[in-house]
Design a protein around this motif. Structure first.
Motif, PDB file in Angstrom:
ATOM      1  N   ALA A 112     -17.886  24.544  50.245  1.00  0.00           N
ATOM      2  CA  ALA A 112     -18.749  24.910  49.125  1.00  0.00           C
ATOM      3  C   ALA A 112     -19.599  23.722  48.665  1.00  0.00           C
ATOM      4  O   ALA A 112     -19.120  22.594  48.554  1.00  0.00           O
ATOM      5  CB  ALA A 112     -17.920  25.442  47.973  1.00  0.00           C
ATOM      6  N   ASN A 113     -20.877  24.010  48.417  1.00  0.00           N
ATOM      7  CA  ASN A 113     -21.820  23.027  47.896  1.00  0.00           C
ATOM      8  C   ASN A 113     -22.947  23.828  47.255  1.00  0.00           C
ATOM      9  O   ASN A 113     -23.844  24.294  47.945  1.00  0.00           O
ATOM     10  CB  ASN A 113     -22.344  22.136  49.017  1.00  0.00           C
ATOM     11  N   ILE A 114     -22.872  23.992  45.950  1.00  0.00           N
ATOM     12  CA  ILE A 114     -23.824  24.862  45.253  1.00  0.00           C
ATOM     13  C   ILE A 114     -25.260  24.386  45.424  1.00  0.00           C
ATOM     14  O   ILE A 114     -26.174  25.205  45.538  1.00  0.00           O
ATOM     15  CB  ILE A 114     -23.444  25.014  43.753  1.00  0.00           C
ATOM     16  N   LYS A 115     -25.472  23.079  45.502  1.00  0.00           N
ATOM     17  CA  LYS A 115     -26.834  22.557  45.678  1.00  0.00           C
ATOM     18  C   LYS A 115     -27.414  22.946  47.030  1.00  0.00           C
ATOM     19  O   LYS A 115     -28.619  23.074  47.181  1.00  0.00           O
ATOM     20  CB  LYS A 115     -26.855  21.041  45.513  1.00  0.00           C
ATOM     21  N   ALA A 116     -26.541  23.132  48.026  1.00  0.00           N
ATOM     22  CA  ALA A 116     -26.981  23.534  49.361  1.00  0.00           C
ATOM     23  C   ALA A 116     -26.947  25.053  49.526  1.00  0.00           C
ATOM     24  O   ALA A 116     -27.190  25.562  50.619  1.00  0.00           O
ATOM     25  CB  ALA A 116     -26.111  22.865  50.419  1.00  0.00           C
ATOM     26  N   GLY A 117     -26.601  25.773  48.455  1.00  0.00           N
ATOM     27  CA  GLY A 117     -26.586  27.228  48.522  1.00  0.00           C
ATOM     28  C   GLY A 117     -25.342  27.812  49.172  1.00  0.00           C
ATOM     29  O   GLY A 117     -25.348  28.943  49.637  1.00  0.00           O
ATOM     30  N   ARG A 118     -24.246  27.047  49.181  1.00  0.00           N
ATOM     31  CA  ARG A 118     -22.995  27.539  49.755  1.00  0.00           C
ATOM     32  C   ARG A 118     -21.958  27.641  48.636  1.00  0.00           C
ATOM     33  O   ARG A 118     -21.622  26.633  48.015  1.00  0.00           O
ATOM     34  CB  ARG A 118     -22.514  26.602  50.865  1.00  0.00           C
ATOM     35  N   ILE A 119     -21.488  28.872  48.382  1.00  0.00           N
ATOM     36  CA  ILE A 119     -20.516  29.081  47.312  1.00  0.00           C
ATOM     37  C   ILE A 119     -19.153  29.448  47.903  1.00  0.00           C
ATOM     38  O   ILE A 119     -19.067  30.096  48.938  1.00  0.00           O
ATOM     39  CB  ILE A 119     -20.975  30.149  46.295  1.00  0.00           C
ATOM     40  N   SER A 120     -18.113  29.024  47.215  1.00  0.00           N
ATOM     41  CA  SER A 120     -16.745  29.288  47.659  1.00  0.00           C
ATOM     42  C   SER A 120     -16.421  30.766  47.563  1.00  0.00           C
ATOM     43  O   SER A 120     -16.815  31.443  46.610  1.00  0.00           O
ATOM     44  CB  SER A 120     -15.771  28.495  46.788  1.00  0.00           C
ATOM     45  N   VAL A 121     -15.685  31.248  48.541  1.00  0.00           N
ATOM     46  CA  VAL A 121     -15.247  32.636  48.564  1.00  0.00           C
ATOM     47  C   VAL A 121     -14.390  32.959  47.339  1.00  0.00           C
ATOM     48  O   VAL A 121     -14.291  34.106  46.933  1.00  0.00           O
ATOM     49  CB  VAL A 121     -14.509  32.953  49.885  1.00  0.00           C
ATOM     50  N   SER A 122     -13.801  31.949  46.721  1.00  0.00           N
ATOM     51  CA  SER A 122     -12.965  32.177  45.543  1.00  0.00           C
ATOM     52  C   SER A 122     -13.728  32.022  44.226  1.00  0.00           C
ATOM     53  O   SER A 122     -13.144  32.165  43.160  1.00  0.00           O
ATOM     54  CB  SER A 122     -11.751  31.246  45.569  1.00  0.00           C
ATOM     55  N   SER A 123     -15.039  31.771  44.281  1.00  0.00           N
ATOM     56  CA  SER A 123     -15.838  31.643  43.068  1.00  0.00           C
ATOM     57  C   SER A 123     -16.052  33.022  42.441  1.00  0.00           C
ATOM     58  O   SER A 123     -15.999  34.046  43.129  1.00  0.00           O
ATOM     59  CB  SER A 123     -17.186  30.991  43.383  1.00  0.00           C
ATOM     60  N   PRO A 124     -16.328  33.067  41.134  1.00  0.00           N
ATOM     61  CA  PRO A 124     -16.548  34.360  40.478  1.00  0.00           C
ATOM     62  C   PRO A 124     -17.698  35.162  41.101  1.00  0.00           C
ATOM     63  O   PRO A 124     -17.584  36.384  41.256  1.00  0.00           O
ATOM     64  CB  PRO A 124     -16.882  33.984  39.029  1.00  0.00           C
ATOM     65  N   ILE A 125     -18.771  34.495  41.478  1.00  0.00           N
ATOM     66  CA  ILE A 125     -19.906  35.206  42.076  1.00  0.00           C
ATOM     67  C   ILE A 125     -19.502  35.813  43.410  1.00  0.00           C
ATOM     68  O   ILE A 125     -19.746  36.994  43.670  1.00  0.00           O
ATOM     69  CB  ILE A 125     -21.126  34.274  42.240  1.00  0.00           C
ATOM     70  N   ALA A 126     -18.871  35.031  44.276  1.00  0.00           N
ATOM     71  CA  ALA A 126     -18.475  35.534  45.599  1.00  0.00           C
ATOM     72  C   ALA A 126     -17.462  36.667  45.471  1.00  0.00           C
ATOM     73  O   ALA A 126     -17.572  37.687  46.154  1.00  0.00           O
ATOM     74  CB  ALA A 126     -17.907  34.404  46.448  1.00  0.00           C
TER      75      ALA A 126
END
Length: 157
Positions: A112-126
């Motif tokens: 995960a790296n939000i600045k690179a547009g990669r969000i964790s599968v366990s994040s609220p959005i994902a």
């Protein structure tokens, strides 16, 4: 041992880092040997620095080897594009209120790296997106409140 999802890209990056660290091992050993030749080890800053670098390097190698051993590599580019959001897909969202567009790839926690547009599968959005389809509208609970998004595009790249 429970498997941890990882994208093919994440696995490739970990393997590259492991190769780099394994090539660094002999250089650190040489630095330790050279520092030993300088004499008294108690007051030898070069020796202590090289030993510390060796410890960090070995810890990183063990960490990467463990991550690779528990990884379940998921390559979505080899899957049928059904328009359904799953681990590894890249999703373009439109904020219903502001019309602002966001693009995220759903990846493993370590990638995960939000600045690179990669969000964790366990994040609220994902978590709010998994299983949804292209064209759906979703209300996602985030720490900042509930946000409404339209799923504009789902890509398997």
């Amino acid at each position: 041992m429970e498997k941890v999802p990882m994208t093919a890209r994440g696995e490739q990056l970990l393997r590259q880092e492991l190769d780099r660290l394994l090539k660094l091992r002999p250089k650190i050993s040489e630095a330790i040997a050279e520092a030993r030749e300088l004499g008294d080890l108690k007051e030898n800053a070069e020796y202590h620095a090289a030993r510390e670098e060796q410890g960090i390097c070995e810890a990183q190698i063990r960490d990467i080897e463990y991550k690779l051993s528990v990884a379940q590599v998921i390559d979505v580019s080899k899957m049928d594009n059904t328009g359904k959001i799953i681990f590894g897909t890249t999703v373009t969202l439109i904020d219903v209120d502001t019309e602002e567009e966001f693009t995220y790839q759903i990846v493993g926690d370590d990638e995960a790296n939000i600045k690179a547009g990669r969000i964790s599968v366990s994040s609220p959005i994902a978590r709010g997106l998994i299983g949804k389809l292209e064209g759906d509208e979703v209300a996602i609970s985030t720490p900042g409140g509930t946000k409404d998004y339209e799923i504009d595009k789902v890509e398997y790249i």
